[in-house]
Design a protein around this motif. Structure first.
Motif, PDB file in Angstrom:
ATOM      1  N   PRO A 298       0.796  -1.231   0.000  1.00 34.47           N
ATOM      2  CA  PRO A 298       0.000   0.000   0.000  1.00 34.47           C
ATOM      3  C   PRO A 298       0.828   1.280   0.000  1.00 34.47           C
ATOM      4  O   PRO A 298       0.453   2.256  -0.644  1.00 34.47           O
ATOM      5  CB  PRO A 298      -0.824  -0.126   1.290  1.00 34.47           C
ATOM      6  CG  PRO A 298      -0.981  -1.596   1.480  1.00 34.47           C
ATOM      7  CD  PRO A 298       0.330  -2.184   1.024  1.00 34.47           C
ATOM      8  N   SER A 301       1.864   1.868  -3.443  1.00 34.59           N
ATOM      9  CA  SER A 301       0.694   2.272  -4.220  1.00 34.59           C
ATOM     10  C   SER A 301       0.366   3.735  -3.977  1.00 34.59           C
ATOM     11  O   SER A 301       0.029   4.472  -4.898  1.00 34.59           O
ATOM     12  CB  SER A 301      -0.495   1.388  -3.841  1.00 34.59           C
ATOM     13  OG  SER A 301      -1.680   1.882  -4.419  1.00 34.59           O
ATOM     14  N   TYR A 302       0.487   4.144  -2.724  1.00 35.53           N
ATOM     15  CA  TYR A 302       0.117   5.518  -2.380  1.00 35.53           C
ATOM     16  C   TYR A 302       1.049   6.524  -3.053  1.00 35.53           C
ATOM     17  O   TYR A 302       0.618   7.588  -3.473  1.00 35.53           O
ATOM     18  CB  TYR A 302       0.165   5.687  -0.865  1.00 35.53           C
ATOM     19  CG  TYR A 302      -0.595   6.888  -0.373  1.00 35.53           C
ATOM     20  CD1 TYR A 302       0.038   8.108  -0.153  1.00 35.53           C
ATOM     21  CD2 TYR A 302      -1.971   6.807  -0.143  1.00 35.53           C
ATOM     22  CE1 TYR A 302      -0.677   9.201   0.293  1.00 35.53           C
ATOM     23  CE2 TYR A 302      -2.685   7.903   0.307  1.00 35.53           C
ATOM     24  CZ  TYR A 302      -2.036   9.094   0.521  1.00 35.53           C
ATOM     25  OH  TYR A 302      -2.742  10.184   0.953  1.00 35.53           O
ATOM     26  N   ARG A 306      -1.333   5.850  -6.895  1.00 38.63           N
ATOM     27  CA  ARG A 306      -2.393   6.791  -6.542  1.00 38.63           C
ATOM     28  C   ARG A 306      -2.374   8.045  -7.418  1.00 38.63           C
ATOM     29  O   ARG A 306      -3.425   8.438  -7.955  1.00 38.63           O
ATOM     30  CB  ARG A 306      -2.275   7.175  -5.068  1.00 38.63           C
ATOM     31  CG  ARG A 306      -3.325   8.160  -4.572  1.00 38.63           C
ATOM     32  CD  ARG A 306      -3.124   8.424  -3.081  1.00 38.63           C
ATOM     33  NE  ARG A 306      -4.139   9.284  -2.506  1.00 38.63           N
ATOM     34  CZ  ARG A 306      -4.039  10.595  -2.410  1.00 38.63           C
ATOM     35  NH1 ARG A 306      -2.948  11.209  -2.873  1.00 38.63           N
ATOM     36  NH2 ARG A 306      -5.011  11.298  -1.865  1.00 38.63           N
ATOM     37  N   TYR A 310      -5.512   9.126  -9.783  1.00 39.56           N
ATOM     38  CA  TYR A 310      -6.198  10.392  -9.577  1.00 39.56           C
ATOM     39  C   TYR A 310      -6.171  11.235 -10.848  1.00 39.56           C
ATOM     40  O   TYR A 310      -7.039  12.070 -11.078  1.00 39.56           O
ATOM     41  CB  TYR A 310      -5.568  11.157  -8.415  1.00 39.56           C
ATOM     42  CG  TYR A 310      -6.246  10.886  -7.094  1.00 39.56           C
ATOM     43  CD1 TYR A 310      -7.144  11.790  -6.555  1.00 39.56           C
ATOM     44  CD2 TYR A 310      -6.007   9.711  -6.402  1.00 39.56           C
ATOM     45  CE1 TYR A 310      -7.787  11.547  -5.351  1.00 39.56           C
ATOM     46  CE2 TYR A 310      -6.633   9.448  -5.196  1.00 39.56           C
ATOM     47  CZ  TYR A 310      -7.524  10.364  -4.676  1.00 39.56           C
ATOM     48  OH  TYR A 310      -8.164  10.104  -3.498  1.00 39.56           O
ATOM     49  N   LEU A 321     -12.480   6.115  -5.020  1.00 37.80           N
ATOM     50  CA  LEU A 321     -11.075   5.812  -4.740  1.00 37.80           C
ATOM     51  C   LEU A 321     -10.658   6.402  -3.402  1.00 37.80           C
ATOM     52  O   LEU A 321      -9.985   5.743  -2.601  1.00 37.80           O
ATOM     53  CB  LEU A 321     -10.191   6.363  -5.863  1.00 37.80           C
ATOM     54  CG  LEU A 321      -8.675   6.155  -5.718  1.00 37.80           C
ATOM     55  CD1 LEU A 321      -8.343   4.673  -5.706  1.00 37.80           C
ATOM     56  CD2 LEU A 321      -7.923   6.860  -6.841  1.00 37.80           C
ATOM     57  N   ARG A 322     -11.064   7.626  -3.138  1.00 32.36           N
ATOM     58  CA  ARG A 322     -10.705   8.275  -1.879  1.00 32.36           C
ATOM     59  C   ARG A 322     -11.319   7.527  -0.696  1.00 32.36           C
ATOM     60  O   ARG A 322     -10.671   7.347   0.337  1.00 32.36           O
ATOM     61  CB  ARG A 322     -11.174   9.729  -1.888  1.00 32.36           C
ATOM     62  CG  ARG A 322     -10.746  10.516  -0.647  1.00 32.36           C
ATOM     63  CD  ARG A 322     -11.127  11.973  -0.746  1.00 32.36           C
ATOM     64  NE  ARG A 322     -10.322  12.661  -1.746  1.00 32.36           N
ATOM     65  CZ  ARG A 322     -10.815  13.161  -2.886  1.00 32.36           C
ATOM     66  NH1 ARG A 322     -12.098  13.036  -3.157  1.00 32.36           N
ATOM     67  NH2 ARG A 322     -10.037  13.772  -3.748  1.00 32.36           N
ATOM     68  N   GLU A 325      -9.340   4.389   0.137  1.00 26.00           N
ATOM     69  CA  GLU A 325      -8.046   4.573   0.785  1.00 26.00           C
ATOM     70  C   GLU A 325      -8.134   4.434   2.304  1.00 26.00           C
ATOM     71  O   GLU A 325      -7.133   4.157   2.958  1.00 26.00           O
ATOM     72  CB  GLU A 325      -7.474   5.952   0.414  1.00 26.00           C
ATOM     73  CG  GLU A 325      -7.024   6.033  -1.038  1.00 26.00           C
ATOM     74  CD  GLU A 325      -6.541   7.428  -1.402  1.00 26.00           C
ATOM     75  OE1 GLU A 325      -6.731   8.355  -0.588  1.00 26.00           O
ATOM     76  OE2 GLU A 325      -5.978   7.588  -2.488  1.00 26.00           O
ATOM     77  N   PHE A 328      -6.982   0.894   3.074  1.00 23.70           N
ATOM     78  CA  PHE A 328      -5.672   0.416   2.617  1.00 23.70           C
ATOM     79  C   PHE A 328      -4.810  -0.150   3.745  1.00 23.70           C
ATOM     80  O   PHE A 328      -4.148  -1.173   3.563  1.00 23.70           O
ATOM     81  CB  PHE A 328      -4.921   1.527   1.883  1.00 23.70           C
ATOM     82  CG  PHE A 328      -5.420   1.787   0.485  1.00 23.70           C
ATOM     83  CD1 PHE A 328      -6.525   1.119  -0.017  1.00 23.70           C
ATOM     84  CD2 PHE A 328      -4.771   2.706  -0.331  1.00 23.70           C
ATOM     85  CE1 PHE A 328      -6.998   1.362  -1.303  1.00 23.70           C
ATOM     86  CE2 PHE A 328      -5.230   2.952  -1.628  1.00 23.70           C
ATOM     87  CZ  PHE A 328      -6.341   2.280  -2.109  1.00 23.70           C
TER      88      PHE A 328
END
Length: 391
Positions: A298, A301-302, A306, A310, A321-322, A325, A328
């Motif tokens: 994660p 990914s962030y 991400r 976005y 998506l937000r 999170e 996550f």
């Protein structure tokens, strides 16, 4: 020593997923004459009696005849002093109630800290104040408090039932439930209180029924679309989930025995039955007939995925998506909830946490049949089973 054949209970959180199942189970017991006062917040345009009637009706015939006669709506709010009870009603409850079951809490991960504290910490303090008044009158037989196994926060490794160590937290829900349990643990020293810590609660293991499509359900819903190539998860990340029927039956068996007083129990799958992100994704991919996605940590990914997503998504997809999170951190979870005490005290009761492999198809089938909660579900009559003592 077993619980008495009749008791009067004050129940909070009855409008929530867990609370309503606790209520249904209390009312369906054939071997007791249980009276339940349900604390419900007043709402504009609908009476508390109407709200309770809707909650009872959601049982869809699983409750015995006249069960509603043993269940009464009480206008109040845990976030207010004296639970916002009218003086006459408060005095009546102090004269009749002998047990409190406190389920009420906010389970939102993204509330501001002061908002989450107002509900989870201040609310618990007010319920404890009411318990103190009952105790001073010699009426309080027991109080059952629902915490969460995730008071462990970011603590890795084995998490024990008797520990409440200071920790860092993923969100305000975990932090405020930890703070609230601190209050309960202090009160445990002089009042008959039991703490129950469920892990992630999913639908009924046999019917799949749920009214709560959060946490685990969100990523599985996205995966079912077949559009997922990469997921922010660690294959070995620990996923501890339990079906609602296990939580209710374990709570029933433990709370009916006075040796549970003063203890804390993990109502969790535990090291013996816990799953992993990799295992769940494999089962989900097979169930929905989609490709098993790649997993990347994660935190990677962030930083990398991400910003890319976005840039591609906007509007409803970006909001989705937000929202995702928030979950996550639980896709790379490293805490394992020890269940030694719960398993020992449940020994002989015929209640044990099942492996998710035994019921995963049932909970996913329910999601498909109800379009992930978009279609109003009708709980089957078989949803609630008799307590271990009635089998």
């Amino acid at each position: 020593m077993r619980a008495p054949s009749s008791e009067t209970i004050l129940l909070t959180g009855v409008s929530g997923f867990l609370g309503r199942h606790i209520l249904w189970n209390l009312l369906q017991r054939a071997d007791t004459q249980t009276t339940v006062y349900c604390l419900l917040r007043p709402q504009a345009g609908v009476s508390i009696e109407q709200r309770l009637h809707a909650i009872l009706g959601a049982g869809n015939g699983s409750l015995p005849a006249h069960a509603g006669e043993r269940c009464h709506a009480v206008s109040g709010d845990i976030v207010e002093s004296n639970l916002l009870l009218e003086p006459g009603v408060r005095e009546q409850l102090l004269h009749e109630v002998e047990r409190i079951v406190h389920c009420a809490a906010t389970v939102k991960f993204d509330l501001a800290l002061h908002q989450a504290r107002h509900i989870n910490v201040d609310g618990t303090r007010h319920v404890l104040d009411f318990a103190e008044q009952l105790h001073s009158r010699g009426r309080l037989r027991r109080m059952d408090y629902f915490s969460t196994a995730f008071v462990a926060g970011t603590t890795p490794g084995r998490v024990y039932e008797d520990r409440l160590d200071a920790a860092q937290f993923h969100n305000t829900y975990e932090q405020t439930k930890w703070e609230a349990e601190q209050l309960v643990r202090a009160a445990q020293k002089h009042m008959p209180i039991t703490v129950f810590r469920p892990s992630i609660i999913v639908g009924d293991s046999k019917t799949g029924y749920t009214s709560n499509f959060r946490v685990l359900y969100w990523p599985l819903k996205v995966l079912a679309s077949g559009l997922v190539i990469v997921v922010p998860a660690e294959r070995e990340g620990i996923v501890d989930i339990v079906p609602i029927d296990y939580v209710v039956e374990a709570f029933e068996a433990l709370s009916r025995n006075e040796r549970s007083l003063g203890k804390c129990y993990h109502l969790a799958a535990g090291p013996e039955q816990q799953s992993s992100c990799g295992e769940l994704l494999e089962m989900a991919s097979e169930f929905f007939g989609v490709r098993d996605p790649w997993m990347i940590p994660p935190h990677v990914s962030y930083r990398i995925v991400r910003p890319f997503l976005y840039g591609m998504f906007w509007g409803k997809r970006r909001r989705l998506l937000r929202r995702g999170e928030l979950y996550f951190p639980y896709f790379a979870y490293r805490g394992s909830f020890d269940t030694t005490r719960a398993r020992a005290d449940l020994d002989g009761a015929g209640v044990a946490a099942p492996s998710v492999r035994h019921y995963f198809g049932n909970i996913m089938r329910f999601c498909v049949d109800t379009d992930w909660g978009r279609k109003p579900p009708a709980p089957p009559r078989s949803e609630l089973r008799s307590s271990p003592q009635e089998k």
